[in-house]
Design a protein around this motif. Structure first.
Motif, short mmCIF file in Angstrom:
data_model
loop_
_atom_site.label_atom_id
_atom_site.label_comp_id
_atom_site.label_asym_id
_atom_site.label_seq_id
_atom_site.Cartn_x
_atom_site.Cartn_y
_atom_site.Cartn_z
N GLU A 322 0.62 -1.00 -0.01
CA GLU A 322 0.04 0.22 0.00
C GLU A 322 1.02 1.20 0.10
O GLU A 322 0.57 2.22 -0.66
N ALA A 323 2.11 1.25 0.73
CA ALA A 323 2.93 2.50 0.99
C ALA A 323 3.34 2.53 -0.29
O ALA A 323 3.47 3.63 -0.94
N LYS A 324 3.91 1.56 -1.14
CA LYS A 324 4.31 1.66 -2.39
C LYS A 324 3.55 2.23 -3.49
O LYS A 324 4.03 3.01 -4.22
N ASN A 325 2.23 1.91 -3.42
CA ASN A 325 1.19 2.36 -4.29
C ASN A 325 1.13 3.94 -4.04
O ASN A 325 0.73 4.64 -5.06
N ARG A 326 1.37 4.50 -2.87
CA ARG A 326 1.09 5.93 -2.57
C ARG A 326 2.44 6.69 -3.12
O ARG A 326 2.34 7.86 -3.29
N GLU A 327 3.54 5.85 -3.30
CA GLU A 327 4.85 6.78 -3.40
C GLU A 327 4.89 7.26 -4.82
O GLU A 327 4.24 6.76 -5.65
N ILE A 328 5.67 8.19 -5.09
CA ILE A 328 5.81 9.05 -6.39
C ILE A 328 7.41 8.88 -6.60
O ILE A 328 8.15 9.21 -5.86
N VAL A 329 7.55 8.22 -7.92
CA VAL A 329 8.88 7.91 -8.21
C VAL A 329 9.50 9.24 -8.95
O VAL A 329 8.76 9.93 -9.86
N LEU A 330 10.40 9.69 -8.41
CA LEU A 330 11.06 10.89 -9.18
C LEU A 330 12.67 10.38 -9.79
O LEU A 330 13.56 9.88 -9.15
N GLN A 331 12.52 10.48 -11.05
CA GLN A 331 13.90 10.06 -11.83
C GLN A 331 14.61 11.11 -12.16
O GLN A 331 13.91 12.21 -12.81
N THR A 332 15.99 11.13 -11.80
CA THR A 332 16.77 12.43 -12.13
C THR A 332 16.92 12.43 -13.64
O THR A 332 17.29 11.23 -13.89
N PRO A 333 17.47 13.28 -14.27
CA PRO A 333 16.67 14.68 -13.92
C PRO A 333 15.41 15.11 -13.81
O PRO A 333 14.85 14.40 -14.67
N ILE A 334 14.97 15.96 -12.86
CA ILE A 334 13.53 16.17 -12.69
C ILE A 334 13.30 17.33 -13.13
O ILE A 334 13.80 18.32 -13.27
N SER A 335 11.95 17.28 -13.82
CA SER A 335 11.37 18.35 -14.47
C SER A 335 10.38 19.47 -13.66
O SER A 335 10.27 19.02 -12.46
N GLU A 336 10.29 20.57 -14.13
CA GLU A 336 9.82 21.52 -13.11
C GLU A 336 8.30 21.28 -13.04
O GLU A 336 7.75 21.33 -11.77
N GLU A 337 7.78 20.60 -14.10
CA GLU A 337 6.27 20.19 -14.26
C GLU A 337 5.92 18.96 -12.97
O GLU A 337 5.06 19.13 -12.26
N GLN A 338 7.01 18.15 -13.03
CA GLN A 338 6.82 17.21 -11.86
C GLN A 338 6.93 17.78 -10.50
O GLN A 338 6.26 17.57 -9.54
N ILE A 339 7.83 18.69 -10.27
CA ILE A 339 8.12 19.34 -9.01
C ILE A 339 6.66 19.96 -8.51
O ILE A 339 6.61 20.14 -7.47
N ARG A 340 6.30 20.73 -9.43
CA ARG A 340 5.00 21.85 -9.20
C ARG A 340 3.80 20.64 -8.77
O ARG A 340 2.84 21.37 -8.14
N SER A 341 3.87 19.41 -9.20
CA SER A 341 2.65 18.59 -8.95
C SER A 341 2.75 18.06 -7.26
O SER A 341 2.04 17.44 -6.87
N LEU A 342 3.98 18.38 -6.61
CA LEU A 342 4.16 17.73 -5.41
C LEU A 342 3.70 18.66 -4.41
O LEU A 342 3.71 19.91 -4.52
#
Ligand code: LMR
Ligand code: SF4
Length: 517
Positions: A322-342
């Motif tokens: 369950e914890a895994k399902n809630r996790e958000i994977v960030l692969q580097t390099p990270i985009s601004e768009e991804q960051i703004r969604s956090l």
């Protein structure tokens, strides 16, 4: 005393890698008091896991193995000069073996001596006594919690608590204030040693001596006993919680001692120790130098798993999933768009390359170029324990360091290099929060002290720059997978640290009224 050096070496290894039984029990009590499903509960679970990993790997519990401080009682006539030489040799060997991080830094040049020896390090206090054995005790107290020590000079006016006079009431207020001002930055839930009286030096010494007491002992002075119990209970109502995430468990132990003072002075000195409360001791045979007995019960017999964890492994697997399902994977390099969604509270898992950087690097990057492209990069506030062999560098321990020290630099550096995420512990201030919003970046809180837990996520050492800064301060390029952290400051202006600080300040005020009158 042929075996003395070997015995000291064993003492260092035991202290650095195996948290003693009384400390483990206190952490377990903390776990029982905290809701496991909260951020603080999660942090405590990671801490518990890390304690067992360190013991199994015989590797440092925390990468900051602190200021090695020995307190040695010797029978009359023992040769303390020879003992000191043996302690130095044992410290060098423990450093070479990755049980201690090279932690001795020239204060003017910044040069790391590399072997933990240097003016003032390690600290050794000798005292003679009229007994047959040598009693040697060691505490490894890290720099982050050391920075949260505080000394009050009474009378004083304390934020939230008002006037603190030269009496038990004033002392009570100082100690509560000391826990409050540490917030999560000293890796709460912590332990405090308090010294009442003395001068500025001996007051702190007395405070640190208290840290050698057994956690479950009872103060022989009834007033101080009451005060210790009161502080433990009240501090846990401040809502700071583990790592400053908010929660029920802020303090795990409180020990208070008193000594005489000058008429003009009244100091209350507080030594703050993180949960990674590493201290051990041994009774040593003065002829052979062999260990006769350990002075604190070994942690090896005390499991860090809760009963339900031991019983319900199937349920645990489900929980993990369950914890895994809630996790958000960030692969580097990270985009601004991804960051703004956090947003604050999200759990992210990082995959790819991250770069360590702490005090020396941040200062350097202010007016120099980076050795590589940092667009979309992750900076990790971490000073790892590293060992080199024929195959290259290996990470032995790699938890986060206190981020607030980089507050003067972080915002500028984020923008200058296009960094998208900063990982550390304890949170950062308003300047960084503003830069996160303007530029589009996040602050991720890792669990302080969980050095084995994070070392396991590091799959490769891709390279290193600035080795001239010394191992902890160099810029290590690390390939990671499954590196979990919590968003505690986001790009929309929210900061969990600011919230907890404000809430705990309000709670502190509840303790303004007299208690011991
Ligand atoms: O120096 C470190 O690695 C960590 C330090 O003990 C800290 O708590 O900031
Ligand atoms: S990182 Fe945390 S646990 Fe480690 S020495 Fe510093 S304060 Fe203690």
């Amino acid at each position: 005393m042929k075996q003395f050096e070997e015995s000291v070496y064993r003492l260092i290894v035991e202290t650095s890698t195996n948290l003693p039984a009384d400390v483990r029990r206190a952490v377990n009590r903390g776990r029982a008091a905290e809701d496991a499903a909260t951020r603080a509960g999660l942090a405590l679970t990671t801490i518990a896991q890390n304690i067992e990993m360190a013991e199994n790997e015989i590797s440092p519990i925390c990468q900051d193995t602190g200021m090695p401080t020995f307190v040695v009682h010797t029978p009359v006539g023992s040769n303390q000069i020879e003992m000191k030489k043996d302690i130095f040799k044992a410290v060098i060997r423990a450093t070479e073996d990755g049980k201690l991080r090279p932690n001795s830094v020239d204060s003017l040049t910044g040069k790391n001596s590399g072997d933990n020896l240097g003016p003032g390090t390690p600290v050794i206090h000798f005292e003679q006594w009229e007994q047959d054995n040598i009693d040697i005790r060691l505490i490894l107290k890290g720099g982050g919690c050391e920075n949260k020590n505080i000394q009050y000079s009474l009378p004083a006016e304390l934020e939230g608590l008002g006037k603190a006079g030269r009496d038990l009431e004033g002392i009570r207020k100082c100690i509560l204030h000391a826990v409050y001002q540490a917030q999560g930055q000293g890796c709460s839930a912590g332990f405090i040693g308090v010294g009442i009286g003395g001068d500025r030096t001996t007051g702190y010494e007395l405070a640190k001596q208290q840290l050698f007491r057994h956690i479950d002992d009872v103060n022989t002075n009834p007033d101080l006993q009451k005060l210790e119990e009161y502080i433990l209970e009240s501090a846990n109502q401040l809502g700071i919680g583990t790592m400053g995430f908010g929660g029920e468990v802020t303090l795990l132990g409180c020990k208070i001692g008193a000594m005489n003072r000058l008429p003009a002075s009244f100091f209350v000195s507080v030594a703050y120790n993180c949960w990674a409360f590493r201290r051990q001791g041994a009774l040593i045979d003065p002829d052979s130098g062999e260990i006769r007995d350990w002075l604190y019960e070994s942690g090896s017999g005390i499991s860090m798993q809760t009963e339900s964890e031991q019983e319900a492994s199937a349920a645990k697997e489900l929980q993990k999933q369950e914890a895994k399902n809630r996790e958000i994977v960030l692969q580097t390099p990270i985009s601004e768009e991804q960051i703004r969604s956090l947003k604050v509270g999200d759990v992210v898992v990082i995959r790819g390359e991250m770069h360590t950087g702490r005090d020396a690097l941040h200062k350097h990057l202010m007016d120099h170029d980076a050795p590589l492209d940092l667009n979309g990069a992750v900076i990790y506030h971490c000073g790892p324990v590293m060992l080199k062999d024929n195959e290259g560098w290996h990470v032995k321990a790699a938890g986060p360091t206190t981020s607030i020290r980089e507050e003067p630099y972080q915002g500028d550096i984020l923008k200058k290099f296009g960094i998208r995420a900063v990982i550390g512990k304890g949170g950062m201030g308003p300047k960084t929060l503003e830069a996160l919003r303007d530029h589009g970046a996040v602050y991720l809180n890792a669990i302080g002290g969980a050095a084995q837990y994070y070392a396991e996520c590091i799959k490769n050492v891709n390279g290193v720059d600035f080795m001239e800064f010394g191992i902890p301060e160099a810029m290590w390029h690390l390939e990671v997978d499954g590196f979990a952290a919590i968003v505690t400051m986001d790009s929309h202006g929210s900061s969990l640290h600011a919230d907890v600080s404000r809430d705990s300040a309000a709670k502190l005020e509840q303790f303004k009224e007299p208690v011991f009158v």
